[in-house]
Scaffold this active site. Structure first.
Site, PDB file in Angstrom:
ATOM      1  N   HIS A 166      38.617  41.473  47.908  1.00 42.59           N
ATOM      2  CA  HIS A 166      37.629  40.821  47.046  1.00 42.59           C
ATOM      3  C   HIS A 166      37.550  39.318  47.314  1.00 42.59           C
ATOM      4  O   HIS A 166      37.259  38.523  46.422  1.00 42.59           O
ATOM      5  CB  HIS A 166      37.912  41.094  45.572  1.00 42.59           C
ATOM      6  N   HIS A 276      41.043  37.550  41.111  1.00 37.53           N
ATOM      7  CA  HIS A 276      39.801  37.425  41.862  1.00 37.53           C
ATOM      8  C   HIS A 276      39.981  36.546  43.108  1.00 37.53           C
ATOM      9  O   HIS A 276      40.741  35.571  43.080  1.00 37.53           O
ATOM     10  CB  HIS A 276      38.711  36.810  40.977  1.00 37.53           C
ATOM     11  N   SER A 326      40.903  35.843  36.892  1.00 31.62           N
ATOM     12  CA  SER A 326      40.492  34.645  37.615  1.00 31.62           C
ATOM     13  C   SER A 326      41.716  33.922  38.151  1.00 31.62           C
ATOM     14  O   SER A 326      42.761  33.881  37.485  1.00 31.62           O
ATOM     15  CB  SER A 326      39.707  33.707  36.690  1.00 31.62           C
ATOM     16  N   GLU A 521      35.098  47.228  40.283  1.00 31.67           N
ATOM     17  CA  GLU A 521      36.067  46.280  39.748  1.00 31.67           C
ATOM     18  C   GLU A 521      36.413  46.680  38.318  1.00 31.67           C
ATOM     19  O   GLU A 521      35.685  46.374  37.375  1.00 31.67           O
ATOM     20  CB  GLU A 521      35.493  44.862  39.760  1.00 31.67           C
ATOM     21  N   TYR A 563      31.107  46.727  38.411  1.00 28.46           N
ATOM     22  CA  TYR A 563      32.221  46.639  37.458  1.00 28.46           C
ATOM     23  C   TYR A 563      32.443  47.936  36.686  1.00 28.46           C
ATOM     24  O   TYR A 563      31.551  48.792  36.583  1.00 28.46           O
ATOM     25  CB  TYR A 563      31.982  45.488  36.480  1.00 28.46           C
TER      26      TYR A 563
END
Length: 762
Positions: A166, A276, A326, A521, A563
């Site tokens: 990713h 991520h 994140s 995801e 997602y």
């Protein structure tokens, strides 16, 4: 995937469709003939391992079962670095983010696990330094493997899993469906082929190095490498459920170690950790593997040359339930005021654009590079510490079974029993308005906002945009409620499908370890529910015998279905919920399918589920408006490779060293399994040896077009010398550049080199 300029992309899409009938006569159709076109330099290791000989020979059979069950193991790594310039980068969906050079090469890392007594029972887990897995890429890999002959006939739909790290800092233009092709101006065969060829080469290397070995598993907490970027949505999950977990993202890094049974040397590791690949910011234009690419390379270099590891050691850092995570661990702040963004909608004074997540070293003006390296380092430190402790604290993988299954399922209308007893259905794919708002890792444009269930808050122009593409039916609206539909992508097939409706369903098993291969995801809580459902079903059915099931999740894999949010998160309609394609029951559909198919992983199973409807392979029908390299030429009175600005004579360790050459377009030769750059050190006998190349994070390759009309360009190479760089009064370095130029009027490709002056580092 952060959609930084998705609104601009959507406008482009409309123009794209309006003019399709005119352009149909002039577009370039990249043609894929099933062959692997790239020729690699040979780095092949051992010839094919004769496992029957190993099983029957005195030294290969009957090894004491001190480390669990013996399996057939192989690891392999190969270069997949595509075009590093003039191609839109994949991840942020910003048409202005076009590659300008290389920070770190991209790789495919392949891991094969097989049953020693029944070698046809095996699976391949491939970790690509890409934004995701992909339908067309997977088709290409499987076709290429089939072309290698009977020996590779054991690899098929059922047992090949393709997982992307990713990363948002790799070249794009290789995906199967139209939506992600829009910002890249379509499909690029060179970009696609680099991934396919490299993945196949990594599998070949793993296959040719197959040997008996042992697997062991462990986990460690990495506290400071991820946060939840969508906490408001996460908190919508039941409090009782949230109370079961110490954190609002998974902090455990899990690791599977591969060990050679004969030499007792470590062959490789495969890890799972959710964060991520958005450490490199949306304004970055240098290709890299982002934080997981950093972690993998650091690990491989840290054990290089050690007696306890094999020479072909491979470290795979796979993605996990990444959806709402994140790497910008300091949180999201308003760039204009310095205050925190609003909690529920990530706004700054009512605006989306100024709200950005901050990495650990966000003050460095390097487009995220320092933060990226640090987040990668933190994953490496956690993995290395765990790796070093496995002999004492690891769990041996045991049980002879190595099983896998794969099926395709059309999620446009899958009906199944909900856990509450009702009968529910999924919907044709659609994206909500908050999809265009982006995330704190990459905010959107045109003031789309997150958290807008049932009431889209955006410029009315986009209602016209939506209806110009396809107005969703009332039935579709009801199916996706409370999502306000911006793009009814699952029901648009002009000029070909925009997103997948047919998704991959795949699980892998070795002993008590079960791997969920997720095509989307999964958010933090989605991943937890999915893993728990598999573990509970496996335990209740005694699938893993007396051993407690160990379940991990890898994705986005095989395709890209955006997602997978929980129903509660879906109801909030932040970015993750709006990007959950198949409606509120998407997660439960995945859980239902994978638990229903779990018996195919039983010890005595030799069957497979129905293959289902195959998704389209759009390689040969994809549009492309990407201009190829026309030609290159050197400036007047110069030659390719000439030095335009040379190095200084001396530098202090830690200072950057730069040199600029007369260059040519790097797309003329991707230099796969090779390098554009070599930092060389002079030996006492006057010979030069390579000490750095463009696989190193510290070496940066930048290309700049200086004249489009004259077809001239420059290459700047920078070595960011490390503070521990080897220094000395009699120690000299130089930088070499390897290029290839294209002659005018269809001429051939000519290789050339450039060499800097000598310099010392003190």
């Amino acid at each position: 995937m952060a959609r930084a300029h998705i609104a601009t992309a959507l406008a482009s899409a409309i123009l794209f469709l309006v003019f399709t009938s005119h352009l149909i006569l002039t577009w370039r159709r990249p043609v894929f003939d099933g062959s692997t076109s790239q020729t690699y330099s040979s780095k092949e290791h051992n010839s094919q391992y004769d496992y029957q000989h190993a099983l029957n020979s005195e030294d290969g059979a009957g090894v004491a079962n001190v480390a669990g069950t013996e399996y057939l193991l192989g690891v392999g790594k190969a270069d997949i670095t595509g075009p590093v310039v003039e191609i839109n980068m994949m991840g942020y969906a910003d048409p202005n983010q076009v590659g300008s050079g290389l920070r770190q090469r991209l790789y495919s890392r392949a891991f094969i696990v097989g049953d020693v007594s029944k070698p046809e029972d095996r699976f391949v887990y491939i970790v690509l330094d890409t934004q995701s897995g992909d339908t067309a890429v997977r088709y290409g890999i499987l076709d290429a493997l089939a072309s290698l002959g009977n020996e590779y006939g054991v690899y098929s739909q059922k047992n090949v899993a393709i997982i992307g790290t990713h990363s948002h800092s790799g070249p794009g233009a290789w995906l199967n469906y139209l939506l992600p092709q829009i910002t890249s101006k379509g499909f690029d065969m060179q970009s696609y082929q680099a991934i396919v060829d490299g993945a196949v080469l990594s599998i070949r290397r793993a296959h040719e190095g197959l040997r008996p070995g042992y697997l062991s598993f462990g986990s460690a907490v990495v506290k400071d490498a991820n946060i939840n970027r969508s906490l408001y949505a996460y908190l919508a999950n039941p409090a009782k459920e949230r109370a079961k977990y110490a954190d609002d993202v998974d902090k455990e890094l899990t690791l599977l170690r591969f060990k050679d049974a004969r030499s007792r040397k470590d062959m490789g590791i495969l890890t799972w950790f959710p964060v991520h690949g958005t450490s490199m910011l949306g304004n970055n234009t240098l290709i890299s593997g982002d934080n997981k690419g950093v972690a993998a390379t650091m690990f491989e270099k840290s054990v290089q040359g050690q007696e306890s590891v094999t020479s072909d050691f491979v470290a795979g850092f796979s993605q996990a339930n990444v959806g709402d995570t994140s790497p910008n661990v300091l949180g999201a702040y308003c760039e204009d005021t310095g205050e925190k963004c609003s909690f529920n909608a990530s706004l700054c004074g009512g605006k989306t654009g100024p709200c950005h997540g901050r990495g650990p070293l966000f003050r460095e003006d390097d487009r995220g590079a320092s933060s990226c390296f640090e987040i990668g380092r933190r994953q490496f430190v956690g993995a290395k510490g765990l790796f070093d402790s496995l002999d004492d604290a690891g769990t041996p993988i045991s049980g002879t079974s190595v099983k896998s299954f794969h099926s395709f399922k059309d999620l446009s209308s899958y009906t199944f029993p909900h856990p509450n007893g009702s009968i529910v259905s999924t919907c044709p794919a659609a994206l909500g308005y908050s999809f265009a708002a982006g995330t704190t890792d990459g905010p959107g444009a045109f003031d789309f906002k997150q958290n807008n269930p049932g009431a889209p808050n955006a410029n009315p122009f986009w209602t016209v945009v939506r209806s110009g593409l396809k107005e969703p039916s009332e039935e579709q609206k009801a199916c996706h409620a409370p999502k306000p539909i911006l793009l009814d992508v699952g029901e648009i097939s002009n000029p070909y499908q925009w997103t997948p409706n047919i998704v991959d369903v795949q699980l892998l098993r070795v002993g008590q370890l079960i791997i969920i291969v997720s095509p989307g995801e999964a958010t933090t809580m989605s991943g937890r529910r999915w893993r728990d459902a598999i573990a509970s079903t496996a335990k209740s059915s005694s699938l893993t015998g007396d051993d407690e099931p160990i379940v991990v999740l890898g994705g986005p894999a095989n395709s890209y279905t955006h997602y997978i949010a929980t129903e509660e998160e879906y109801g909030i309609q932040r970015y993750e919920g709006a990007s959950t394609l198949y409606g509120p029951h998407t997660l439960n559909a995945h859980i239902n399918l994978s638990t229903s198919y779990l018996p195919y992983l039983a010890d005595d199973s030799s069957a497979q589920p129905s293959s289902g409807p195959y998704p389209p392979n759009n390689v040969n029908v994809s549009l492309s408006f990407i201009t190829g390299v026309i030609y290159d030429r050197a400036p007047f009175f110069k030659s390719f490779g000439d030095v335009l600005q040379d190095v200084n004579k001396r530098y202090l360790a830690g200072q950057p060293v730069s040199v600029t050459f007369v260059g040519a377009n790097p797309r003329n030769n991707l230099r796969l399994e090779d390098t554009y750059v070599a930092v060389e050190q002079k030996a006492p006998d006057g010979t030069w040896r390579r000490v750095r190349d463009d696989s190193d994070w510290s070496v940066i390759f930048r290309w700049k077009r200086t004249s489009t009309v004259l077809a001239t360009s420059e290459v700047e190479i920078t070595w960011e010398t490390e503070k521990d760089t080897e220094v000395g009064l009699d120690l000299y370095y130089r930088i070499r550049y390897f290029g290839a130029s294209k002659a005018v009027l269809g001429g051939g490709i000519s290789e050339f080199e450039g060499v800097s002056g000598e310099f010392r580092v003190f």
